[in-house]
Design a protein around this motif. Structure first.
Motif, PDB file in Angstrom:
ATOM      1  N   LYS A   1       0.858  -1.196   0.000  1.00 54.33           N
ATOM      2  CA  LYS A   1       0.000   0.000   0.000  1.00 54.33           C
ATOM      3  C   LYS A   1       0.888   1.237   0.000  1.00 54.33           C
ATOM      4  N   ALA A   2       0.825   2.021  -1.074  1.00 48.38           N
ATOM      5  CA  ALA A   2       1.703   3.184  -1.157  1.00 48.38           C
ATOM      6  C   ALA A   2       0.904   4.469  -1.301  1.00 48.38           C
ATOM      7  N   MET A   3       1.478   5.552  -0.772  1.00 42.11           N
ATOM      8  CA  MET A   3       0.927   6.881  -0.990  1.00 42.11           C
ATOM      9  C   MET A   3       1.983   7.636  -1.794  1.00 42.11           C
ATOM     10  N   VAL A   4       1.557   8.377  -2.816  1.00 42.11           N
ATOM     11  CA  VAL A   4       2.544   9.040  -3.672  1.00 42.11           C
ATOM     12  C   VAL A   4       2.334  10.550  -3.668  1.00 42.11           C
ATOM     13  N   LEU A   5       3.441  11.302  -3.638  1.00 44.03           N
ATOM     14  CA  LEU A   5       3.375  12.763  -3.653  1.00 44.03           C
ATOM     15  C   LEU A   5       4.410  13.325  -4.623  1.00 44.03           C
ATOM     16  N   ALA A   6       4.004  14.326  -5.395  1.00 49.30           N
ATOM     17  CA  ALA A   6       4.941  14.994  -6.300  1.00 49.30           C
ATOM     18  C   ALA A   6       4.395  16.366  -6.645  1.00 49.30           C
ATOM     19  N   PRO A   7       5.278  17.293  -7.012  1.00 50.17           N
ATOM     20  CA  PRO A   7       4.795  18.625  -7.400  1.00 50.17           C
ATOM     21  C   PRO A   7       4.035  18.579  -8.717  1.00 50.17           C
ATOM     22  N   ASN A   8       3.107  19.514  -8.844  1.00 56.50           N
ATOM     23  CA  ASN A   8       2.206  19.543  -9.989  1.00 56.50           C
ATOM     24  C   ASN A   8       2.883  20.199 -11.194  1.00 56.50           C
ATOM     25  N   TYR A   9       3.821  19.507 -11.844  1.00 56.63           N
ATOM     26  CA  TYR A   9       4.401  19.972 -13.110  1.00 56.63           C
ATOM     27  C   TYR A   9       4.850  18.753 -13.885  1.00 56.63           C
ATOM     28  N   GLN A  10       5.388  18.964 -15.101  1.00 61.07           N
ATOM     29  CA  GLN A  10       5.639  17.829 -15.992  1.00 61.07           C
ATOM     30  C   GLN A  10       6.434  16.710 -15.315  1.00 61.07           C
TER      31      GLN A  10
ATOM     32  N   LYS B   1       4.415  14.799 -12.746  1.00 59.08           N
ATOM     33  CA  LYS B   1       3.451  13.864 -13.323  1.00 59.08           C
ATOM     34  C   LYS B   1       4.164  12.639 -13.886  1.00 59.08           C
ATOM     35  N   ASP B   2       5.316  12.869 -14.545  1.00 59.58           N
ATOM     36  CA  ASP B   2       6.117  11.749 -15.048  1.00 59.58           C
ATOM     37  C   ASP B   2       6.515  10.838 -13.890  1.00 59.58           C
ATOM     38  N   ALA B   3       6.829  11.459 -12.739  1.00 61.17           N
ATOM     39  CA  ALA B   3       7.281  10.691 -11.583  1.00 61.17           C
ATOM     40  C   ALA B   3       6.195   9.738 -11.113  1.00 61.17           C
ATOM     41  N   ILE B   4       4.997  10.283 -10.962  1.00 61.41           N
ATOM     42  CA  ILE B   4       3.908   9.451 -10.449  1.00 61.41           C
ATOM     43  C   ILE B   4       3.527   8.371 -11.462  1.00 61.41           C
ATOM     44  N   ALA B   5       3.493   8.753 -12.758  1.00 62.56           N
ATOM     45  CA  ALA B   5       3.194   7.764 -13.804  1.00 62.56           C
ATOM     46  C   ALA B   5       4.238   6.649 -13.781  1.00 62.56           C
ATOM     47  N   GLY B   6       5.509   7.028 -13.653  1.00 62.66           N
ATOM     48  CA  GLY B   6       6.596   6.051 -13.653  1.00 62.66           C
ATOM     49  C   GLY B   6       6.508   5.115 -12.461  1.00 62.66           C
ATOM     50  N   PHE B   7       6.274   5.675 -11.289  1.00 59.71           N
ATOM     51  CA  PHE B   7       6.196   4.853 -10.082  1.00 59.71           C
ATOM     52  C   PHE B   7       5.067   3.841 -10.190  1.00 59.71           C
ATOM     53  N   LYS B   8       3.910   4.327 -10.641  1.00 58.16           N
ATOM     54  CA  LYS B   8       2.739   3.450 -10.703  1.00 58.16           C
ATOM     55  C   LYS B   8       2.918   2.326 -11.723  1.00 58.16           C
ATOM     56  N   ARG B   9       3.708   2.620 -12.782  1.00 58.91           N
ATOM     57  CA  ARG B   9       3.898   1.626 -13.832  1.00 58.91           C
ATOM     58  C   ARG B   9       4.615   0.381 -13.300  1.00 58.91           C
ATOM     59  N   PHE B  10       5.488   0.554 -12.303  1.00 56.62           N
ATOM     60  CA  PHE B  10       6.277  -0.582 -11.812  1.00 56.62           C
ATOM     61  C   PHE B  10       5.949  -1.001 -10.380  1.00 56.62           C
ATOM     62  N   PHE B  11       5.032  -0.284  -9.730  1.00 50.12           N
ATOM     63  CA  PHE B  11       4.651  -0.684  -8.379  1.00 50.12           C
ATOM     64  C   PHE B  11       3.456  -1.614  -8.468  1.00 50.12           C
ATOM     65  N   LYS B  12       3.607  -2.829  -7.899  1.00 47.79           N
ATOM     66  CA  LYS B  12       2.565  -3.833  -8.084  1.00 47.79           C
ATOM     67  C   LYS B  12       1.440  -3.732  -7.053  1.00 47.79           C
ATOM     68  N   GLY B  13       1.655  -2.975  -5.966  1.00 52.20           N
ATOM     69  CA  GLY B  13       0.626  -2.880  -4.930  1.00 52.20           C
ATOM     70  C   GLY B  13      -0.422  -1.821  -5.247  1.00 52.20           C
ATOM     71  N   ASP B  14      -1.181  -1.430  -4.208  1.00 55.63           N
ATOM     72  CA  ASP B  14      -2.214  -0.405  -4.382  1.00 55.63           C
ATOM     73  C   ASP B  14      -1.658   0.977  -4.076  1.00 55.63           C
ATOM     74  N   VAL B  15      -2.107   1.967  -4.866  1.00 55.67           N
ATOM     75  CA  VAL B  15      -1.776   3.351  -4.537  1.00 55.67           C
ATOM     76  C   VAL B  15      -2.996   3.928  -3.822  1.00 55.67           C
ATOM     77  N   VAL B  16      -2.872   4.197  -2.518  1.00 54.31           N
ATOM     78  CA  VAL B  16      -4.040   4.621  -1.745  1.00 54.31           C
ATOM     79  C   VAL B  16      -4.286   6.122  -1.823  1.00 54.31           C
ATOM     80  N   GLY B  17      -3.325   6.877  -2.304  1.00 52.63           N
ATOM     81  CA  GLY B  17      -3.551   8.319  -2.436  1.00 52.63           C
ATOM     82  C   GLY B  17      -2.483   8.968  -3.283  1.00 52.63           C
TER      83      GLY B  17
END
Lengths: 389, 304
Positions: A162-171, A174-190
């Motif tokens: 279960k992961a929570m992800v945070l990043a600043p609202n710019y390109q 967004k790339d960071a969160i997209a990248g993390f989610k692509r390889f994280f197999k668990g749930d993103v709770v927020g």
């Protein structure tokens, strides 16, 4: 008589100036961020690039070079102006240096449209990695997403669900969160998007506490990261929720500025100062000798960028006028990277190995970032397949 | 419930920090008529002086007054050398000159301390967190920030409402010419006031040091928000600055904390989060626009 004299003087001047012009060093333009909270990032890239030139005695790949550096102050408009001036008045063909993706987004297309070559020592935004890739655009660092894909894989490897992800609202955020989610197999709770100029994260800390994730992934480069990490520790979260980050959120400078608050944080990176290869050892030793501080991974990228350019210049005999020949030489990447082996993918972004690092206390009680093992091997990026060069 | 309380405390804490900055700015703007863009630099000077002394001596109790003193002295010098020449000029000249001061101070700090952010430790006696009323755990240091901010607000109130200096300040805000005509040394008053404003900014910087990153350009990050506070509160009004600061702190914190949750009820997760981030970033500016629409003079104008 007078006229004749001045004409012959002019002819003479021309004759003398001719060969002198040919010996002029090749100018390389560096547009980078030197002021404001992101200032140390650009400083490390610049200093490491200069170090590479100095170690070769003022040359890169045997060609005398002159590095022109200007500060973009993290303002896309300002960077664009500087790049234009470099190209129009200084007649520079080869540019590098941009740190932030939003600055690159405004500046790089202009450079390429005007027939220039751009070699990125840091920013690798997704929009230039896929369909919009360009034969004169090289990224030596990484494609933004891959940094965070490695963090996602690292979190998966460490067994978090279960992961929570945070990043600043710019390109790049967004790339960071997209990248993390692509390889994280668990749930993103927020998912929380912060602001690029935010200094106080108390509200976000309370949200993390309320969501009770198993792990927090965050991307906050430079000064943002310092404030975030410090407030994370002060909120008492560090002992409750472990953190997984990619290299930009915890570099050598941030580590120094937050101290013990960083202990135990999991990092994934393509380079670390303890790498055991000849090129890296030489770089770390020379950098410390010259600048009396630990190089960050930004510095390693600045150094690699200089080496990559040096290798291409060597192949073209120090010429960049024929951009096709220069690009072809660049693509071979015939240099000893501090990361070990180095190869460009089809979209001219690197294929990197990603390593798991951890902040630990050494035998001497000093905090250090220690390499633990590999996360991903010969990892290309998601966008490479849509690039047709 | 405990989450709501924690977020409320966060809002108050952000509010009092903004108040310290806004109080100085509003006094200087309201009474001397000078737009001081370099106010953020004084905040930075306070933080750097504190960080430097703390690193040298290891004592927070020495570093704290050192930060205040450095900001105060820098403020007095700034007034004496530069701002004094600008009173009679129009706002554009003032903006230009004080913007130049920002560049000057940033470059000077880079030369003196380098670009690497400085490390400031939280003093031992303010480390950790405490239970409040058995429902919410809150960092001691942030509670201390709230306490110092509120104490300063009360102190400023007493200074302005109860002392002779305060009387002159109020008189100066209402009718500058008359105060001068009555034989008050307005130049001295201005220098003094500028010093006080600078010290308040320094205090904000000193307190922010251990939780933010002490680095070049940290002043400009808070400057815009400070101007918003001043405009919402009413220019020249310290009471207004207090109300405005708390309103901005609260609105900003609450939007960041709860808007994503509200929007998630209406649309898909990632879209809601991205939209909420955008809306909450606009929140304080929308608040300013609404206040200006309803009460163009601000919530608590000085020239009632």
């Amino acid at each position: 008589m007078k006229l004749k004299n001045s004409i012959s003087a002019a002819v003479l001047a021309f004759l003398v100036a001719g060969p002198a012009l040919a010996q002029q060093p090749l100018k390389i333009g560096m547009v980078t961020t030197l002021s404001g909270p992101g200032g140390y990032l650009g400083q490390d890239v610049r200093d490491a690039f200069n170090l590479a030139i100095e170690l070769e005695g003022g040359k890169l790949g045997g060609a005398p070079v002159q590095l022109l550096v200007e500060d973009d102050a993290l303002k896309p408009g300002q960077a664009k102006e500087i790049a234009e001036r470099f190209m129009k008045t200084e007649k520079i063909k080869l540019l590098t240096g941009i740190i932030f993706s939003n600055v690159a987004g405004a500046t790089v297309p202009d450079i390429l449209d005007n027939g220039g070559i751009y070699v990125s020592p840091n920013a690798g935004p997704s929009n230039f990695a896929g369909k919009e890739c360009h034969k004169n655009y090289f990224v030596v660092s990484w494609q933004n997403d891959t940094l965070h894909e490695s963090a996602g894989q690292n979190a998966t490897n460490l067994g978090y669900k279960k992961a929570m992800v945070l990043a600043p609202n710019y390109q790049a955020g967004k790339d960071a969160i997209a990248g993390f989610k692509r390889f994280f197999k668990g749930d993103v709770v927020g998912e929380i998007y912060t602001r690029l100029d935010q200094t106080d994260f108390a509200a976000e800390m309370a949200q993390i506490r309320a969501a009770k994730p198993e792990v927090v992934f965050q991307f906050h480069p430079g000064g943002l990261g310092i404030a975030f990490m410090r407030q994370y520790a002060q909120a008492g979260l560090l002992t409750e929720v472990p953190m997984v980050v990619a290299a930009p959120s915890l570099d050598a400078v941030i580590l120094k500025a937050i101290g013990d608050a960083a202990l135990g944080v999991n990092i994934s990176s393509h380079w670390n100062s303890d790498f055991d290869n000849a090129s890296s050892k030489k770089f770390v030793a020379e950098f410390q000798k010259k600048y009396n501080r630990m190089p960050t991974y930004y510095a390693s990228q600045g150094y690699d960028t200089a080496l990559a350019i040096a290798a291409a210049l060597k192949a073209t005999g120090g010429k960049v006028e024929d951009t096709n020949a220069f690009s072809a030489a660049m693509r071979k990447a015939d240099f000893q990277s501090v990361r070990g082996a180095f190869k460009f993918g089809p979209n001219q972004h690197p294929i990197n190995d990603w390593h798991a690092l951890k902040v630990e206390k050494g035998a001497d009680g000093q905090l250090g970032i220690v390499t633990k093992g590999k996360v991903l091997e010969a990892h290309s990026d998601f966008y490479a397949k849509s690039c047709k060069i | 419930m405990s989450l709501l309380m924690e977020q409320a405390l966060n809002g108050v804490q952000l509010g009092v920090t903004l108040f310290l900055l806004a109080a100085g700015l509003t006094l200087i703007f309201g009474i001397m008529g000078v737009i001081n863009l370099a106010h953020g630099s004084l905040y930075m000077i306070g933080a750097y002086a504190m960080a430097a002394v703390a690193a040298k001596t290891g004592s927070f109790l020495l570093a704290f007054p050192a930060g205040l003193a450095a900001a105060g002295i820098a403020g007095v010098l700034m007034e004496y050398l530069v701002v004094r020449r600008l009173y009679a000029r129009d706002h554009l000249d003032q903006v230009l000159a004080t913007f130049g001061l920002i560049l000057f101070f940033n470059q000077l700090t880079t030369i003196l301390f380098g670009r690497q952010p400085l490390f400031v430790e939280i003093p031992d006696f303010l480390e950790g967190s405490v239970m409040i009323g058995g429902i919410v755990r809150y960092p001691v240091y942030r509670l201390a920030m709230i306490a110092v901010g509120l104490a300063t607000a009360i102190g400023l109130y007493v200074l302005i409402a109860r002392t002779r200096l305060g009387m002159l300040i109020r008189a100066g805000a209402t009718n500058r010419e008359m105060v001068r005509a009555l034989g008050v040394d307005i130049r001295l008053l201005y220098t003094l006031l500028f010093g006080v404003g600078a010290m308040l900014a320094g205090l904000a910087g000193v307190m922010a040091g251990p939780i933010l990153s002490v680095q070049v350009g940290m002043g400009e990050q808070v400057l815009i928000l400070t101007f918003v506070v001043v405009v919402i509160g009413g220019i020249g009004s310290v009471r207004g600055a207090f109300i405005g600061a708390l309103a901005v702190g609260m609105v900003d914190t609450m939007l960041r904390a709860y808007l994503p949750g509200v929007l998630r009820q209406l649309m898909a997760g990632p879209d809601a989060d991205a939209l909420a981030a955008g809306l909450s970033a606009m929140g304080v500016y929308m608040l300013m626009a609404i206040v200006l629409l309803v009460k163009p003079q601000g919530l608590a104008p000085a020239h009632g």
